[in-house]
Design a protein around this motif. Structure first.
Motif, PDB file in Angstrom:
ATOM      1  N   GLY A  75       0.811  -1.210   0.000  1.00 50.80           N
ATOM      2  CA  GLY A  75       0.000   0.000   0.000  1.00 50.80           C
ATOM      3  C   GLY A  75       0.843   1.257   0.000  1.00 50.80           C
TER       4      GLY A  75
ATOM      5  N   CYS B 124      -0.226   3.290   5.665  1.00 49.08           N
ATOM      6  CA  CYS B 124       0.508   2.082   5.253  1.00 49.08           C
ATOM      7  C   CYS B 124       1.889   2.014   5.882  1.00 49.08           C
ATOM      8  CB  CYS B 124       0.612   2.028   3.732  1.00 49.08           C
ATOM      9  SG  CYS B 124      -0.989   1.854   2.899  1.00 49.08           S
TER      10      CYS B 124
ATOM     11  N   CYS C   7       0.585   4.156  -2.958  1.00 45.56           N
ATOM     12  CA  CYS C   7       0.257   5.554  -2.628  1.00 45.56           C
ATOM     13  C   CYS C   7       1.389   6.504  -3.012  1.00 45.56           C
ATOM     14  CB  CYS C   7      -0.048   5.669  -1.134  1.00 45.56           C
ATOM     15  SG  CYS C   7      -1.606   4.909  -0.633  1.00 45.56           S
TER      16      CYS C   7
END
Length: 419
Positions: A304, A331, A308
């Motif tokens: 994640g 994350c 991102c």
């Protein structure tokens, strides 16, 4: 343990470690100190960028501040396993306060130069290399072992709450009165945690007397990790996200200025958004009752984080950038804090300081390497491409880690079935 415990019903499960009086004291003092530290970090980054306008110099400044964690954290872990952790923290925090005061005076008098920032940053990083293992290991003496995962998560909550408040304060102060006052504010912020620890009179848990030479003790800690596949694989993925996934903080002044066309206040908003996401992630971990299943959170956190970061690196709008950085913060905490909890929950008490020091070394020690390499790369291909490459590495590390841990779980299942 000479540590007052209030009635269990006084605190909800997510805050159960607050039943311990001394943990509450340490949490409160640390929160104030960490806010001051974030104020200083943002002010330092903006000062370096204002003086030089160079991503490379930002990378070098970050390298100078973080590289002591790679070099000295193993020794900090040995010291934390042998001496009074409370006194170690007091000494290191006191030295850090003096260094912040010096930085403030140099800046306010107009005498500050970039080399001052590098030297003081290196000294501050050295203090952190000895203070962080002692602080994390001290938590295990303030709470009982069943509440340790919650205490670690709440400790992380304090760190990330400061990431929300500190950058916002810094963005305002830098714009209104300049960086120097931010450094002085940080010097004052050390007072609560130093005072709280000074009045913390507790009976320390008995630890085996350590007579092993320091270098041998360090190698013993690394050997313990090397012999444990879960710890070894976790250390590798943490190192990967430390090098590739935390470098974006180095480039925040550039994103704020060149990409989003803002100033110090924009930098504060960006860092505050990442801190807010990290706070949400820490609160989520605090709600967990055990450390079972943490490896899956580490895998999810690494993947994640990478996704991102890639999306953030190409965002041209501040609201979208803030949203993506909140995802980065969530994350990052899910991955890094789950790893810290896994380390501390699975090693013997006598090795806890060294376990924390290995965590600090691979995570915080990897950050300056990533900052230095990333700063040089950003001069050639730009901060957006550099951040995207770091994100892709994080995704790859997470996928690799998930496969390794799945293989270990399958092997354990097969062994149990055969037995």
């Amino acid at each position: 343990m000479n540590n007052e415990v209030v009635a269990t019903t006084s605190w909800p499960p997510i805050l159960r470690a607050f039943r311990y009086r001394y943990f509450r004291w340490m949490f409160a003092g640390q929160l104030v100190s960490l806010i001051g530290t974030w104020v200083q970090n943002i002010a330092l980054s903006w000062l370096v960028y204002r003086l030089t306008g160079s991503p490379v110099m930002l990378g070098i400044a970050n390298f100078a501040n973080q590289i002591p964690g790679l070099i000295f954290s193993p020794f900090g872990g040995v010291i934390a396993d042998r001496f009074d952790r409370r006194r170690i923290i007091i000494v290191m925090q006191s030295i850090s306060a003096v260094l912040a005061l010096i930085m403030g005076v140099l800046t306010l008098t107009g005498l500050v130069e970039v080399w001052h920032i590098f030297v003081i940053g290196t000294l501050l990083g050295t203090c952190s290399a000895f203070e962080i293992p002692a602080r994390h290991a001290l938590v295990s003496e303030l709470v009982e072992r069943p509440d340790l995962p919650n205490a670690i998560a709440l400790n992380t909550t304090a760190f990330n709450a400061s990431r929300v408040v500190g950058p916002g304060i810094a963005g305002v102060l830098v714009g209104l009165i300049g960086e120097g006052w931010c450094f002085l504010a940080n010097a004052i912020s050390f007072v609560p945690v130093i005072a709280g620890l000074a009045f913390l009179h507790m009976t320390l848990r008995e630890r085996p007397v350590q007579t092993m030479p320091a270098f041998k003790a360090i190698f013993e800690g690394f050997g313990y990790f090397a012999k444990s596949p879960p710890l070894r694989f976790t250390a590798i993925v943490v190192c990967g996200i430390g090098i590739a996934g935390n470098g974006y903080t180095t480039f925040m002044p550039v994103f704020a200025d060149k990409v989003l066309h803002g100033g110090a206040h924009t930098l504060g908003w960006l860092m505050g958004a990442a801190g807010f996401g990290a706070l949400l992630g820490a609160l989520g971990l605090a709600s967990r009752a055990t450390h079972v299943g943490l490896s899956r959170w580490i895998e999810f956190g690494a993947i994640g984080l990478g996704v991102c970061l890639i999306a953030f690196s190409w965002s041209p709008w501040l609201p979208l950038s803030m949203l993506l950085l909140a995802g980065v913060g969530i994350c990052w905490v899910l991955g890094s804090t789950s790893a810290n909890t896994l380390f501390q929950s699975t090693v013997p008490d006598a090795m806890r300081g060294r376990a924390v020091s290995i965590y600090v070394m691979i995570l915080m020690g990897g950050t300056p390497i990533g900052a230095l390499l990333g700063g040089a790369l950003a001069e050639v291909i730009g901060v957006s491409w550099t951040t995207s490459i770091g994100g892709a590495i994080c995704v790859g590390a997470g996928v690799w880690y998930g496969k390794q841990m799945a293989r270990l779980r399958a092997a354990r299942t097969t062994t149990t079935t055969a037995a």
